[in-house]
Design a protein around this motif. Structure first.
Motif, PDB file in Angstrom:
ATOM      1  N   TYR A   2       7.995  19.937  18.491  1.00 21.73           N
ATOM      2  CA  TYR A   2       8.266  18.934  17.459  1.00 21.73           C
ATOM      3  C   TYR A   2       7.461  17.672  17.749  1.00 21.73           C
ATOM      4  O   TYR A   2       7.261  17.311  18.910  1.00 21.73           O
ATOM      5  N   SER A  56       5.754  13.980  21.371  1.00 21.79           N
ATOM      6  CA  SER A  56       6.011  15.406  21.170  1.00 21.79           C
ATOM      7  C   SER A  56       7.135  15.874  22.084  1.00 21.79           C
ATOM      8  O   SER A  56       7.282  15.382  23.206  1.00 21.79           O
ATOM      9  N   ASP A  59      11.801  20.845  21.974  1.00 21.78           N
ATOM     10  CA  ASP A  59      12.851  21.209  21.011  1.00 21.78           C
ATOM     11  C   ASP A  59      13.649  19.973  20.607  1.00 21.78           C
ATOM     12  O   ASP A  59      13.476  18.889  21.167  1.00 21.78           O
ATOM     13  N   LEU A  60      14.516  20.138  19.624  1.00 23.23           N
ATOM     14  CA  LEU A  60      15.274  19.003  19.081  1.00 23.23           C
ATOM     15  C   LEU A  60      16.258  18.418  20.090  1.00 23.23           C
ATOM     16  O   LEU A  60      16.490  17.206  20.092  1.00 23.23           O
ATOM     17  N   ARG A  92       8.022  19.825  12.658  1.00 21.43           N
ATOM     18  CA  ARG A  92       7.981  21.033  13.482  1.00 21.43           C
ATOM     19  C   ARG A  92       6.544  21.532  13.433  1.00 21.43           C
ATOM     20  O   ARG A  92       5.970  21.704  12.354  1.00 21.43           O
ATOM     21  N   SER A  94       3.753  24.014  13.266  1.00 21.68           N
ATOM     22  CA  SER A  94       3.709  25.380  12.797  1.00 21.68           C
ATOM     23  C   SER A  94       2.465  26.121  13.283  1.00 21.68           C
ATOM     24  O   SER A  94       2.467  27.328  13.371  1.00 21.68           O
TER      25      SER A  94
END
Length: 97
Positions: A2, A56, A59-60, A92, A94
């Motif tokens: 993320y 960055s 994960d959340l 997010r 990709s």
């Protein structure tokens, strides 16, 4: 992965002071291995006094854990005196090259 982007519209003449404050806060977060990278950018051509902070996270959970740390908040004391507004985006990733 993320990427968080926080965009700040600094008061006229205060972009560098805000960027310095954001960099200090980021340096205090840099020792946290959950932060995968960060940078502070100042708009050079279009919108005057725009400052972007980008970081960055894998994960959340990492994102929320890091932004709630008291140390980073202390570095940002008084930043509201430097800004007129802004916003935050959380992307997010990709695909990457």
């Amino acid at each position: 992965m993320y990427v968080m982007q926080a965009t700040f519209k600094a008061k006229p003449g205060h972009a560098q002071a805000l960027a310095d404050k954001l960099a200090a806060a980021a340096r205090s977060m840099a020792s946290d291995e959950r932060v995968k990278g960060w940078r502070v950018l100042i708009d050079h051509v279009a919108d005057f006094w725009t400052v972007l902070f980008e970081a960055s996270f894998e994960d959340l959970d990492d994102y929320f854990a890091v932004i709630s740390r008291p140390g980073a908040r202390a570095e940002m004391d008084g930043y509201l005196d430097l800004v007129e507004g802004g916003g935050r985006r959380l992307f997010r990733v990709s695909a990457e090259g």
